[in-house]
Scaffold this motif. Structure first.
Motif, short mmCIF file in Angstrom:
data_model
loop_
_atom_site.label_atom_id
_atom_site.label_comp_id
_atom_site.label_asym_id
_atom_site.label_seq_id
_atom_site.Cartn_x
_atom_site.Cartn_y
_atom_site.Cartn_z
N PRO A 254 -25.97 79.17 51.96
CA PRO A 254 -27.25 78.96 51.27
C PRO A 254 -27.08 79.14 49.77
N GLU A 255 -27.78 78.32 49.01
CA GLU A 255 -27.78 78.50 47.56
C GLU A 255 -28.46 79.84 47.25
N PRO A 256 -27.77 80.77 46.55
CA PRO A 256 -28.29 82.14 46.40
C PRO A 256 -29.39 82.24 45.34
N LEU A 257 -30.50 81.54 45.59
CA LEU A 257 -31.61 81.55 44.64
C LEU A 257 -32.44 82.82 44.82
N PRO A 258 -32.95 83.40 43.73
CA PRO A 258 -33.87 84.52 43.88
C PRO A 258 -35.23 84.02 44.36
N ILE A 259 -35.79 84.69 45.34
CA ILE A 259 -37.13 84.37 45.84
C ILE A 259 -38.00 85.59 45.56
N LEU A 260 -38.95 85.44 44.64
CA LEU A 260 -39.77 86.56 44.21
C LEU A 260 -40.85 86.86 45.24
N PRO A 261 -41.41 88.07 45.22
CA PRO A 261 -42.51 88.39 46.13
C PRO A 261 -43.65 87.40 46.00
#
Length: 358
Positions: A254-261
């Motif tokens: 998986p592309e290690p993108l940050p997913i914010l709350p």
């Protein structure tokens, strides 16, 4: 509207400074844009070349110094307990022979619908920037020198489980480029050090809500729709096994993108091939394995066994509507963030959030 006409442009090959200025502009673009995950830098390099030619072609120009600050590390992922203070250091290198003059200040930031960071000098609701102190607000770095820069986060004793997010911005002193006549324009650049600090037991809670395909850079790729209902950001990681219709076996990550709350993002599953080769996949595609959530306590993974169709009906053609990140709850006693009481350690200063640097 005022109109003006550019003077006669000499031939670019007659300007000996052109290669050096092109290199400086390209270095500045890399430094500023790569931390924000800007893509298609080749077109930006072409733009830099054209800008350099235009600037050098104007007669009697005084050239501004390029932005040459290189920061390491560009990101911090930390944990702070209520009532405690943590301190960190990053390095700033002046990657040129000239002295660099910089201003430092904090920004709030979010991730926009296009996946890029959006920085704001406005103090966001429930921002944790009043917790932050920085070593200084202005500095000069000698050519090819390196300095260590300190900052700290002091969480109030009544801070609730949440994630403190901010950026420390390093901005070059604005310089004015002057050409013949009255034509002049300011030149500046900046780079941001992004900080995530989980308060207490804050953690992401990620859920895969949908799978499908999407065209990215002209190639059909499998994607996961991931939602974060927790109170800290998460990054999907892991190694997955794939098999296409013709029996070809390919590993994916998986592309290690940050997913914010509070956010939902499309996360591409990237084929892992040697030498950067492009995978030629024959859909439908089966992918199995475990997607893990970095920095999440307890159970950190979700097993998947998905089939990805290559038809138009199976495509997720656009990201779902982005939900604004959850506001940061900072205090049980009051929704307003206040600067912690008590003297600051020697050498550190409040980061003066909400004040536009001059």
């Amino acid at each position: 509207m005022h109109r003006f006409q550019l003077p006669h442009l000499p031939r670019l090959q007659q300007v000996p400074q052109l290669p050096l200025l092109i290199q400086s502009l390209q270095t500045a673009l890399k430094t500023i844009l790569l931390p924000l995950r800007m893509r298609n830098l080749e077109s930006l390099f072409i733009l830099a070349t054209l800008c350099a030619g235009l600037i050098l072609a104007l007669p009697t120009i005084s050239y501004a110094q390029s932005f040459s600050a290189v920061v390491s590390p560009p990101r911090f992922e930390l944990t702070v307990q209520p009532g405690k203070t943590i301190r960190q250091v990053f390095e700033i290198t002046q990657a040129s022979n000239d002295k660099g003059n910089y201003r430092l200040y904090t920004n709030d930031w979010v991730i926009g619908a296009d996946g890029n960071a959006i920085f704001s000098n406005e103090l966001a609701p429930n921002s944790c920037r009043p917790w932050v102190s920085i070593e200084r607000r202005e500095l000069s770095i000698a050519g090819n020198a390196k300095i260590r820069f300190r900052f700290e986060i002091a969480a109030p004793a009544d801070a609730v489980a949440s994630e403190c997010r901010f950026a420390i911005m390093i901005e070059g002193a604005e310089q004015v480029v002057k050409a013949a006549g009255a034509l002049s324009f300011p030149v500046s650049g900046r780079v941001g050090v992004v900080v995530y600090a989980g308060v207490g037991d804050a953690a992401p809670k990620l859920e895969i809500t949908q799978n499908g395909t999407r065209v990215s850079d002209g190639v059909l790729v499998p994607v996961l729709n991931i939602k974060n209902t927790g109170n800290a950001h998460g990054r999907p990681v892991g190694f997955l096994k794939g098999k296409d219709q013709q029996g070809q076996q390919v590993d994916f990550s998986p592309e290690p993108l940050p997913i914010l709350p509070g956010q939902t993002r499309l996360v591409a599953l990237i084929p892992q091939l040697e030498g950067g080769a492009v995978a030629k996949l024959a859909y439908p595609l089966a992918i199995t394995g475990a997607v893990e959530w970095s920095d999440a306590p307890g159970s950190k993974k979700t097993d998947i066994d998905f089939r990805f169709e290559g038809s138009l009906s199976g495509q997720l053609s656009a990201p779902p509507k982005q939900t604004a990140p959850s506001p940061l709850p900072t205090s049980k006693a009051s929704p307003d963030v206040k600067q912690p009481d008590g003297p600051k350690p020697a050498g550190l200063q409040p980061a003066a959030p909400g004040v536009v640097p001059k």
